[in-house]
Structures are given as structure tokens and as C-alpha cells.
Write an enzyme that holds these catalytic residues in place. Structure first.
Site, PDB file in Angstrom:
ATOM      1  N   LYS A 179      48.101  44.228  61.719  1.00 46.64           N
ATOM      2  CA  LYS A 179      48.700  43.947  63.029  1.00 46.64           C
ATOM      3  C   LYS A 179      48.862  42.447  63.247  1.00 46.64           C
ATOM      4  O   LYS A 179      49.873  41.983  63.782  1.00 46.64           O
ATOM      5  CB  LYS A 179      47.856  44.576  64.134  1.00 46.64           C
ATOM      6  CG  LYS A 179      47.733  46.092  64.036  1.00 46.64           C
ATOM      7  CD  LYS A 179      46.809  46.628  65.099  1.00 46.64           C
ATOM      8  CE  LYS A 179      46.514  48.112  64.887  1.00 46.64           C
ATOM      9  NZ  LYS A 179      45.714  48.355  63.642  1.00 46.64           N
ATOM     10  N   CYS A 195      39.790  42.808  66.611  1.00 48.98           N
ATOM     11  CA  CYS A 195      39.216  43.689  65.572  1.00 48.98           C
ATOM     12  C   CYS A 195      40.300  43.877  64.519  1.00 48.98           C
ATOM     13  O   CYS A 195      40.931  44.924  64.428  1.00 48.98           O
ATOM     14  CB  CYS A 195      38.803  45.023  66.173  1.00 48.98           C
ATOM     15  SG  CYS A 195      37.724  44.903  67.622  1.00 48.98           S
ATOM     16  N   ALA A 237      40.683  43.456  60.909  1.00 49.66           N
ATOM     17  CA  ALA A 237      40.723  43.846  59.496  1.00 49.66           C
ATOM     18  C   ALA A 237      41.455  45.182  59.304  1.00 49.66           C
ATOM     19  O   ALA A 237      41.316  46.087  60.125  1.00 49.66           O
ATOM     20  CB  ALA A 237      39.303  43.946  58.954  1.00 49.66           C
ATOM     21  N   PRO A 238      42.279  45.286  58.230  1.00 49.30           N
ATOM     22  CA  PRO A 238      42.507  44.302  57.168  1.00 49.30           C
ATOM     23  C   PRO A 238      43.596  43.270  57.469  1.00 49.30           C
ATOM     24  O   PRO A 238      44.014  42.535  56.589  1.00 49.30           O
ATOM     25  CB  PRO A 238      42.920  45.181  55.991  1.00 49.30           C
ATOM     26  CG  PRO A 238      43.646  46.319  56.644  1.00 49.30           C
ATOM     27  CD  PRO A 238      42.913  46.589  57.928  1.00 49.30           C
ATOM     28  N   ASP A 275      42.346  46.503  69.127  1.00 50.22           N
ATOM     29  CA  ASP A 275      42.386  47.753  68.366  1.00 50.22           C
ATOM     30  C   ASP A 275      40.937  48.098  68.035  1.00 50.22           C
ATOM     31  O   ASP A 275      40.424  47.753  66.983  1.00 50.22           O
ATOM     32  CB  ASP A 275      43.226  47.592  67.100  1.00 50.22           C
ATOM     33  CG  ASP A 275      43.400  48.907  66.365  1.00 50.22           C
ATOM     34  OD1 ASP A 275      43.987  49.825  66.946  1.00 50.22           O
ATOM     35  OD2 ASP A 275      42.945  49.017  65.208  1.00 50.22           O
ATOM     36  N   CYS A 290      42.825  54.631  66.850  1.00 49.66           N
ATOM     37  CA  CYS A 290      43.398  55.626  65.928  1.00 49.66           C
ATOM     38  C   CYS A 290      42.727  56.979  66.165  1.00 49.66           C
ATOM     39  O   CYS A 290      42.339  57.678  65.228  1.00 49.66           O
ATOM     40  CB  CYS A 290      43.265  55.189  64.474  1.00 49.66           C
ATOM     41  SG  CYS A 290      41.577  54.849  63.920  1.00 49.66           S
ATOM     42  N   ASP A 344      32.114  38.600  66.622  1.00 50.51           N
ATOM     43  CA  ASP A 344      31.734  39.896  67.168  1.00 50.51           C
ATOM     44  C   ASP A 344      32.472  40.090  68.491  1.00 50.51           C
ATOM     45  O   ASP A 344      32.252  39.348  69.446  1.00 50.51           O
ATOM     46  CB  ASP A 344      30.219  39.943  67.377  1.00 50.51           C
ATOM     47  CG  ASP A 344      29.722  41.294  67.867  1.00 50.51           C
ATOM     48  OD1 ASP A 344      30.539  42.116  68.308  1.00 50.51           O
ATOM     49  OD2 ASP A 344      28.495  41.507  67.816  1.00 50.51           O
TER      50      ASP A 344
END
Length: 451
Positions: free
Chosen positions: A270, A264, A266-267, A333, A386, A315
Site C-alpha cells: 500500500k 502497519c 509490511a510488506p 490497515d 482483511c 509500534d
């Protein structure tokens, strides 16, 4: 200020998009600024300040309005409600604007929008608040839930949830931090780039540079107008990224030549950080759900001239048989409630609900189920969010190690000593805004056993 009425009409439109139509605040504000980019800088700054501030303090604004209005806030027509909210924000938090001007412009806007019969109501409520604003009474600390909810504009259910986990002082520390303005945090590229030169070029463009905590290559920048005007940004020498996010690559500790999957991405911060730590070697596959998000990653790949990262539209909840057992490192993430970044995405606190959190946990477990199978025996899975919600963080890690051939792996060898604690030795770290000098963030390091 030019076109006072028109700027307030723009503000009204933005707030209606956010609170009536469900648009995210940063998107609604950005779209408005793009549409009215011809406005003077002062007007654009005013629009941004009032929109962001009104959303940030919305529950407090509603409390104040409720003390002086005969009509409950939730019963008001959306246009009137947003006119009052934004006007009260100006009265309370923008001292340079005369109270009389705030009230008069609100009445004008009420009339302009066709609510002639309500102009007296709007005027009366606002002038009463203006007369009494120095003597407003909020709930006392002896009523901790009401106090924290009103003073820091947090939903009651969220305050109750945090108070069930943390003490009052910790929750108030987080709440205060959400409302504080913060400089932009950047990560300076390390491979093939001289950080001292990067910092010098920033200073040459009159950018204020200050050291960020925990990591040598993390810095704060402020006093700039447009990020894209900065030479080092266009050259790909810096990435806007919070320190908490940078710690993911530290926890992953990639070796040169590793095969890394970022599920996952974007952007792309990492992914690009891991690629930088591998000094241009190996391979990082940065995936995300939509073409739009993949384009964001690709834009950063091009800007930073990175050759060992590829962006793909995938996905994470759909099992990818071709990736089974391939990765030395998988970064997961995952989508989360975002409660650790309320300070940057203010309306998250209003949009998330207990039910949405439950749905997110289900989604997170689906992604973890797939991620578990992509890691080589002996490889590493980094799980991060987060948020500061136990059910999305510690509980998910507990569920994972109980059901998959993984064990938690101490973070202490990989993180700065200032962050070492009982839980880092156990393989995970919960960062709290205000308590730590980062966003609220969670990181767990999981090692796949060789069996």
C-alpha cells in the site's frame, strides 16, 4: 516419485508443526521446502499439495475419519491423527495415487514412527474409507451449520456467526471461494513504467497473463515457477498485491506532494502504491512493529527503486507525539482476524477464536486512537482490514466517528462504479470473497473535520 516414504515423513513433520506446535502453515511448508530443496520438483509439489490440502480440508477429514474409526479423532495420538488426515486427503482428492499405495505407505510410516501396535488400526480405518469413498454421506443442507462446517471445513462458531449476518447462499459462496485455487494478482507500476512493456516481458517468459477486475493496472499471472526469476519482478515493475489491497490507495486518493503515514505497512504494497500514485513526489513513512517486517518493506523499496518511501520500526499502539497533525493521509490497515483471506492463509480459520477477536478489537481501537491524532484537519484516514467481521469493521467505524472529530466520506468518487453501493456512499465498503472478485476486505474513508 522418489523416496515416497521420506516425502510422507516430511509431510507428517510439517503437519505436526502446524497442528501440534502451532506454527503457521505457510511458514512450516516454506521451511520444509527450503530444508529439502534438493528434492525433485515432483516431490516438492507433492509435499506442498498434501500439506496445504490436508490443512484446508482438516475438519472434513476429521468428519470422515470419525465415521470409520472406533477412536475419536481428538483422542488419537498426534502422529496417528496426522497420518490419517493426510492419507484420507490423498484418498479423496488425489485420484492419481492408488488407494493401496496410500494405505501401505501410511502403515509403513506408522511403523517407522514406533507405533507398531497401531498399524492394524491405521490400515483398517484407511481401507474402510477407501472402499466407501464413493458413498460418503455429509450433513444435508437442511442442517446448514453442520453442512457448511463439514463440506467446506469451517469451524461451527464461524459458520453460525456468518449465518447471523448473511444468508445461506452468501455464506456458501464465500466458503466455496476459500477452497478455489487462484492465480497470483499483481499491480503493475504506473509511474515511469510502461505497463504494455511489463506485460510483454511477462509473456516472453511464458507467463500466462489475464486481466484482473476493477482496476486497469491489476493483472493475474500464472504458469511461472519462481517469482524472483521474472525479469519485471527483479526490475521492480510489479508488486504482488490483491485488488482489494490496491483499492486502499484508490480510496486514499493522494495528491502529489502529500505527507502519508502507513502505520502497519509490511510488506509495503500500500505504501509503494501510494508513492507510485504521487509520481515519486511527497513522502510516505511506512511503519511496522518488528525489524523483520521493516526489512521486508525495505527490500521492496530497493527492488522497486522508490525514493519517496521510508521504512521505520514503530509500534502503532504507542502514541508518537512527533507525528501529531502532520499527515495529509494516514493508512491504518490494522492487525485483524484475517477471515477474508482464509483462501490464502488456510489455518487462520482454525487459529482465530471469539476471544482472540475481542482482543483484536481492543488493539484496533488503540491504533485508531493514535491514528486520529496524526491527521491534519481536513486530512484523510483510511481504515482497512482483511476480514469480514462486523465488530472489527463497521462497528469500529461507528465507534470512531462517535468519539473523534471525523466523519465518513463517500468512497464513490474514488472507487470503480462496479463497486458502488449504499455503503460506499456512506464511506465504507465490505468486500466478500466469491461475491466480489477479490479477497474479503474492508475499507472506510474518514475525513478529519477542520475544528
Amino acid at each position: 516419485m522418489s523416496g515416497v516414504s521420506s516425502t510422507r515423513e516430511i509431510i507428517l513433520g510439517v503437519l505436526l508443526e502446524i497442528n501440534r506446535d502451532g506454527e503457521y502453515s505457510h511458514i512450516a511448508i516454506r521451511n520444509a521446502l527450503d530444508k529439502y530443496q534438493y528434492l525433485p520438483k515432483q516431490d516438492r509439489a507433492f509435499i506442498t499439495r498434501v500439506c496445504e490440502g490436508t490443512v484446508e480440508y482438516m475438519l472434513q477429514m476429521d468428519y470422515i475419519i470419525g465415521r470409520f474409526s472406533s477412536v475419536k479423532v481428538e483422542k488419537m495420538k498426534p502422529v496417528i491423527r496426522e497420518i490419517l488426515r493426510s492419507s484420507v486427503y490423498q484418498l479423496i482428492y488425489m485420484d492419481r495415487i492408488p488407494d493401496s499405495a496410500v494405505c501401505n505407505e501410511a502403515v509403513k510410516l506408522t511403523q517407522k514412527k514406533g507405533f507398531y501396535s497401531l498399524k492394524g488400526f491405521v490400515n483398517g480405518v484407511l481401507r474402510s474409507i477407501a472402499r466407501n469413498k464413493e458413498h460418503l454421506v455429509f450433513p444435508p443442507k437442511s442442517q446448514p451449520v453442520s453442512y457448511l462446517s463439514v463440506v467446506y471445513s469451517l469451524p461451527v462458531w464461524l459458520v453460525e456467526k456468518w449465518l447471523s449476518v448473511y444468508d445461506f447462499e452468501t455464506v456458501e459462496t464465500m466458503a466455496k471461494d476459500f477452497l478455489e485455487d487462484k492465480p497470483t494478482t499483481i499491480r503493475c507500476v504506473q509511474h515511469m513504467v510502461d505497463m504494455d512493456v511489463t506485460l510483454q516481458r511477462l509473456r516472453e517468459q511464458d507467463v500466462t497473463v489475464a486481466k484482473a477486475p476493477y482496476l486497469d493496472y491489476a493483472w493475474y499471472i500464472s504458469s511461472y515457477n519462481y517469482l524472483r526469476m521474472l525479469t519485471v519482478f527483479r526490475m521492480g515493475c510489479i508488486m504482488v498485491q490483491d485488488v482489494s489491497s490496491m483499492l486502499v490507495a484508490e480510496a486514499a486518493s493522494p495528491r502529489e506532494g502529500d505527507y502519508v503515514l502507513d502505520l502497519c505497512a509490511a510488506p509495503g504494497g500500500k505504501s509503494l502504491h501510494v508513492a507510485d500514485k504521487m509520481k515519486g513526489t511527497g513522502y510516505v513513512q511506512a511503519r511496522d512493529l518488528t525489524e523483520y517486517k521493516v526489512q521486508m518493506i525495505e527490500e521492496n523499496i530497493r527492488r522497486m527503486n522508490v525514493t519517496n518511501v521510508e521504512a521505520l520500526c514503530r509500534d502503532a499502539t504507542v502514541f508518537d507525539r512527533e507525528s501529531v497533525g502532520k499527515a495529509d493521509i494516514v493508512l491504518a490497515d490494522v492487525p485483524c482476524s484475517g477471515l477474508g483471506v482464509i483462501g490464502k492463509k488456510t489455518d487462520i480459520k482454525y487459529k482465530i477464536t471469539p476471544r482472540k477477536q475481542e482482543d483484536l478489537v481492543i488493539l484496533q481501537k488503540r491504533i485508531l486512537h493514535n491514528a486520529a491524532q496524526y491527521v491534519k484537519p481536513g486530512g484523510t484516514l483510511i481504515y482497512s482490514t482483511c476480514t469480514i467481521a462486523e465488530e472489527e469493521n463497521q462497528n469500529n467505524v461507528k465507534w470512531f466517528v462517535e468519539n473523534y472529530p471525523y466523519e465518513t466520506d463517500s468512497l464513490d468518487p474514488f472507487l470503480p462504479k462496479e463497486l458502488h453501493c449504499d455503503t460506499t456512499a456512506q464511506g465504507y465498503l465490505q468486500l466478500l470473497p466469491g461475491v466480489h472478485k477479490t479477497d474479503g476486505f474492508f475499507i472506510a474513508r474518514l475525513k478529519r473535520t477542520k475544528e
